[in-house]
Write an enzyme that holds these catalytic residues in place. Structure first.
Site, mmCIF file in Angstrom:
data_model
loop_
_atom_site.group_PDB
_atom_site.id
_atom_site.type_symbol
_atom_site.label_atom_id
_atom_site.label_comp_id
_atom_site.label_asym_id
_atom_site.label_seq_id
_atom_site.Cartn_x
_atom_site.Cartn_y
_atom_site.Cartn_z
ATOM 1 N N GLY A 12 0.837 -1.202 0.000
ATOM 2 C CA GLY A 12 0.000 0.000 0.000
ATOM 3 C C GLY A 12 0.867 1.246 0.000
ATOM 4 N N ASP A 13 0.232 2.413 -0.071
ATOM 5 C CA ASP A 13 0.944 3.699 -0.081
ATOM 6 C C ASP A 13 1.919 3.808 -1.249
ATOM 7 O OD1 ASP A 13 -0.350 4.250 2.372
ATOM 8 O OD2 ASP A 13 1.216 3.152 3.428
ATOM 9 N N LYS A 16 -0.908 5.414 -5.428
ATOM 10 C CA LYS A 16 -1.947 5.068 -6.407
ATOM 11 C C LYS A 16 -2.897 6.241 -6.631
ATOM 12 C CE LYS A 16 -3.340 1.617 -3.929
ATOM 13 N NZ LYS A 16 -2.294 1.686 -2.902
ATOM 14 N N ASN A 38 -9.623 3.338 5.730
ATOM 15 C CA ASN A 38 -8.228 2.997 6.057
ATOM 16 C C ASN A 38 -7.300 3.517 4.969
ATOM 17 O OD1 ASN A 38 -9.367 1.164 4.253
ATOM 18 N ND2 ASN A 38 -8.346 -0.628 5.077
ATOM 19 N N GLY A 40 -5.718 6.168 2.309
ATOM 20 C CA GLY A 40 -5.479 7.605 2.294
ATOM 21 C C GLY A 40 -4.831 7.944 0.972
ATOM 22 N N HIS A 41 -5.624 8.468 0.045
ATOM 23 C CA HIS A 41 -5.083 8.768 -1.281
ATOM 24 C C HIS A 41 -4.788 10.264 -1.378
ATOM 25 C CE1 HIS A 41 -6.944 4.825 -3.004
ATOM 26 N NE2 HIS A 41 -5.895 4.627 -2.248
ATOM 27 N N THR A 126 -5.469 0.438 11.158
ATOM 28 C CA THR A 126 -5.691 1.888 11.178
ATOM 29 C C THR A 126 -6.791 2.260 12.189
ATOM 30 O OG1 THR A 126 -7.302 1.662 9.410
ATOM 31 C CG2 THR A 126 -5.042 2.118 8.731
ATOM 32 N N GLN A 222 -5.005 0.071 -0.742
ATOM 33 C CA GLN A 222 -3.978 -0.786 -0.121
ATOM 34 C C GLN A 222 -3.159 -1.514 -1.208
ATOM 35 O OE1 GLN A 222 -7.459 -1.442 1.424
ATOM 36 N NE2 GLN A 222 -6.958 0.460 2.458
ATOM 37 N N THR A 298 -3.600 8.372 6.788
ATOM 38 C CA THR A 298 -4.783 8.182 7.628
ATOM 39 C C THR A 298 -4.452 8.301 9.107
ATOM 40 O OG1 THR A 298 -5.734 6.778 5.930
ATOM 41 C CG2 THR A 298 -6.651 6.522 8.124
ATOM 42 N N PRO A 302 4.705 6.950 11.503
ATOM 43 C CA PRO A 302 5.870 6.843 10.610
ATOM 44 C C PRO A 302 5.852 5.482 9.929
ATOM 45 C CG PRO A 302 6.552 7.034 12.936
ATOM 46 C CD PRO A 302 5.055 7.044 12.917
ATOM 47 N N VAL A 416 8.046 11.486 -10.510
ATOM 48 C CA VAL A 416 9.265 12.047 -9.913
ATOM 49 C C VAL A 416 8.947 13.208 -8.966
ATOM 50 C CG1 VAL A 416 10.791 11.272 -11.777
ATOM 51 C CG2 VAL A 416 9.646 13.488 -11.983
ATOM 52 N N GLY A 417 7.743 13.222 -8.460
ATOM 53 C CA GLY A 417 7.343 14.263 -7.509
ATOM 54 C C GLY A 417 5.863 14.135 -7.245
HETATM 55 P P1 IMP Z 1 -6.879 -2.200 8.546
HETATM 56 O O1 IMP Z 1 -7.076 -2.212 7.080
HETATM 57 O O2 IMP Z 1 -7.094 -0.851 9.180
HETATM 58 O O3 IMP Z 1 -7.632 -3.291 9.224
HETATM 59 O O4 IMP Z 1 -5.331 -2.523 8.808
HETATM 60 C C1 IMP Z 1 -4.752 -3.793 8.492
HETATM 61 C C2 IMP Z 1 -3.309 -3.626 8.032
HETATM 62 O O5 IMP Z 1 -3.302 -2.985 6.759
HETATM 63 C C3 IMP Z 1 -2.448 -2.764 8.935
HETATM 64 O O6 IMP Z 1 -1.135 -3.282 8.928
HETATM 65 C C4 IMP Z 1 -2.507 -1.388 8.285
HETATM 66 O O7 IMP Z 1 -1.393 -0.613 8.597
HETATM 67 C C5 IMP Z 1 -2.531 -1.780 6.814
HETATM 68 N N1 IMP Z 1 -3.219 -0.800 5.979
HETATM 69 C C6 IMP Z 1 -4.551 -0.593 5.880
HETATM 70 N N2 IMP Z 1 -4.826 0.378 4.982
HETATM 71 C C7 IMP Z 1 -3.640 0.776 4.495
HETATM 72 C C8 IMP Z 1 -3.280 1.728 3.495
HETATM 73 O O8 IMP Z 1 -4.105 2.380 2.857
HETATM 74 N N3 IMP Z 1 -1.937 1.853 3.265
HETATM 75 C C9 IMP Z 1 -1.008 1.104 3.899
HETATM 76 N N4 IMP Z 1 -1.308 0.200 4.829
HETATM 77 C C10 IMP Z 1 -2.622 0.030 5.122
#
Ligand code: IMP
Length: 428
Positions: A12-13, A16, A38, A40-41, A126, A222, A298, A302, A416-417
């Site tokens: 994830g992250d 996208k 959960n 965060g775009h 989250t 994700q 979200t 860190p 690149v940014g």
């Molecule tokens: P949940 O989706 O809040 O139940 O979290 C389950 C796992 O997925 C945890 O390790 C979160 O940190 C990770 N996670 C959930 N949503 C994201 C996202 O959008 N980006 C990165 N990690 C995520």
């Protein structure tokens, strides 16, 4: 090219949101198929930052945006997001599936209680109530958006659900919390009234759009390693994040997907628990975290960061049927020399080049690195983005080339940014 899935190939992250926004200019509509608040775009346009948790990233281009049945909807987050967008001058053309499930505050409470109970097996969620809402959906206790529009149905379903949750909270977790059934019902009905104009059969609308030859982007949330079936169980999320989730999470047949675009970051990041073979717990890791602003959109947590690991991406290519790759945040690696890329793992004398199902084996996997020359720190990325691929530093081109050689999938876009315009389309 009408049906395009955008999927995360790592944890994830992968940015996208930025890529969906970039590609949305040539699309007719964007539909989210999994996850909930959960996600965060982040999208940055002309220096202004927009953070979206539920509404698809195409909204900033004024495109029709859809929330599919595979998404779990937090009413408060959705209302806040709509209000913020209107405040910024957008008029979201939003459509919400009548089959999507609703997240309640007791789901968020249960999320935290479950994590406490799990100890070392907690995913570091989250705390947005995602797992408990999907569990209720699967156990057939859930409340769907359509239920919010029928007071009688909602009342009887909520009564059963709240009784169950009260027992779990009080008798399983020994928490002194009293759920107020009347208040929960009142708020749910209010939310139903507020969104009633947006509610529709998203599957029917998206299929009709595809029939008309429109371009539909299926926006994944994700990443593949967080997928409930194919991710690092139990350290992932509760939905199918992979491209196949677009079919079940929207209601389209597999043949309606024409292209799958995999998004990967030029290094890795992970927010939450579980093994991360290439994690960097040193000054290089700190530098990447600071330059890449690797803090959860979200939760603000860190993120753990590390060298690019090609094993998860290879695994993603197989699971998602990826046609082309987008590499993001290449600029973040400027000034780091040499660069390392993990091409396989060694595990107790064996070579592994996939993600094992067994977490204990994955914990023992040691990365095997290939070293590549880095490029200088002071690079004018805006100029390069304007001039195109050929203007990239030679070492950056070599980095991309090696990735393509290992993965055997073409890279079509390099970011690149964070800004929309800091994007290079590769026309080789
Ligand atoms: P949940 O989706 O809040 O139940 O979290 C389950 C796992 O997925 C945890 O390790 C979160 O940190 C990770 N996670 C959930 N949503 C994201 C996202 O959008 N980006 C990165 N990690 C995520």
């Amino acid at each position: 090219m009408p049906g395009i899935v955008i999927v995360g190939t790592q944890w994830g992250d992968e940015a996208k949101g930025k890529i969906t926004d970039f590609l949305a200019k040539d699309a007719d509509c964007v539909v989210r198929y999994n996850g909930g608040a959960n996600a965060g775009h982040t999208v940055i346009v002309d220096g202004k930052t927009y953070k979206l948790h539920l509404i698809p990233s195409g909204v900033l281009h004024g495109k029709r945006v859809y929330i599919g049945n595979g998404v779990v909807v937090d009413p408060q987050v959705l209302m806040d997001e709509l209000e913020n967008l209107r405040h910024e001058g957008f008029q979201p053309d939003l459509h919400i599936s009548d089959r999507a499930h609703v997240v309640f505050d007791f789901h968020k409470l249960e999320d935290g209680l479950q994590e406490r109970l799990k100890g070392n097996l907690r995913a570091g969620t989250t705390k947005r109530g995602i797992g408990p809402t999907y569990s209720d959906k699967t156990a057939r206790f859930g409340i769907r958006i359509a239920d919010l529009l029928d007071e009688e149905v909602l009342k009887s379903k909520l009564n059963i659900l709240i009784n169950l949750k009260q027992k779990i909270i009080s008798q399983v977790y020994n928490e002194n919390v009293k759920l107020d059934e009347q208040e929960i019902l009142k708020e749910a009905l209010q939310f139903g009234r507020a969104i009633s104009d947006y509610v529709c059969d998203v599957s029917a609308e998206i299929n009709e759009a595809l029939d008309r030859g429109e371009t539909v982007i299926f926006e994944g949330a994700q990443g593949t390693l967080l997928d409930i079936d194919h991710g690092l169980y139990p350290y992932g999320t509760s939905s199918n994040t992979i491209a196949g989730g677009a079919c079940t999470g929207v209601g389209v047949g597999p043949k309606r997907i024409d292209k799958v675009i995999g998004v990967m970051k030029a290094y890795i990041s992970r927010v939450g628990t579980g093994p991360v073979p290439t994690e960097l717990k040193n000054s290089i890791g700190e530098k990447i975290r600071e330059v890449g602003k690797e803090y959860g959109t979200t939760t603000g947590r860190p993120r753990r960061v590390g060298w690019l690991d090609l094993v998860p991406v290879k695994y993603s290519i197989r699971l998602n049927g990826i046609d082309e790759l987008v590499i993001t945040k290449l600029d973040v690696l400027s000034g780091i020399d040499p660069l390392k890329v993990c091409v396989k793992y060694k595990c107790e004398g064996r070579t592994i080049d996939t993600i094992p199902a067994d977490i204990r084996t994955f914990e023992r996997c040691e990365p095997v690195y290939e070293e590549l020359e880095g490029w200088q720190a002071d690079v004018d990325w805006r100029r390069i983005a304007k001039e195109g691929y050929e203007a990239l530093p030679e070492q950056a081109k070599e980095y991309l080339q090696r990735i393509e050689e290992h993965l055997k999938v073409p890279i079509s876009i390099v970011s690149v940014g964070p800004e929309r315009r800091e994007t290079i389309v590769i026309n080789k």
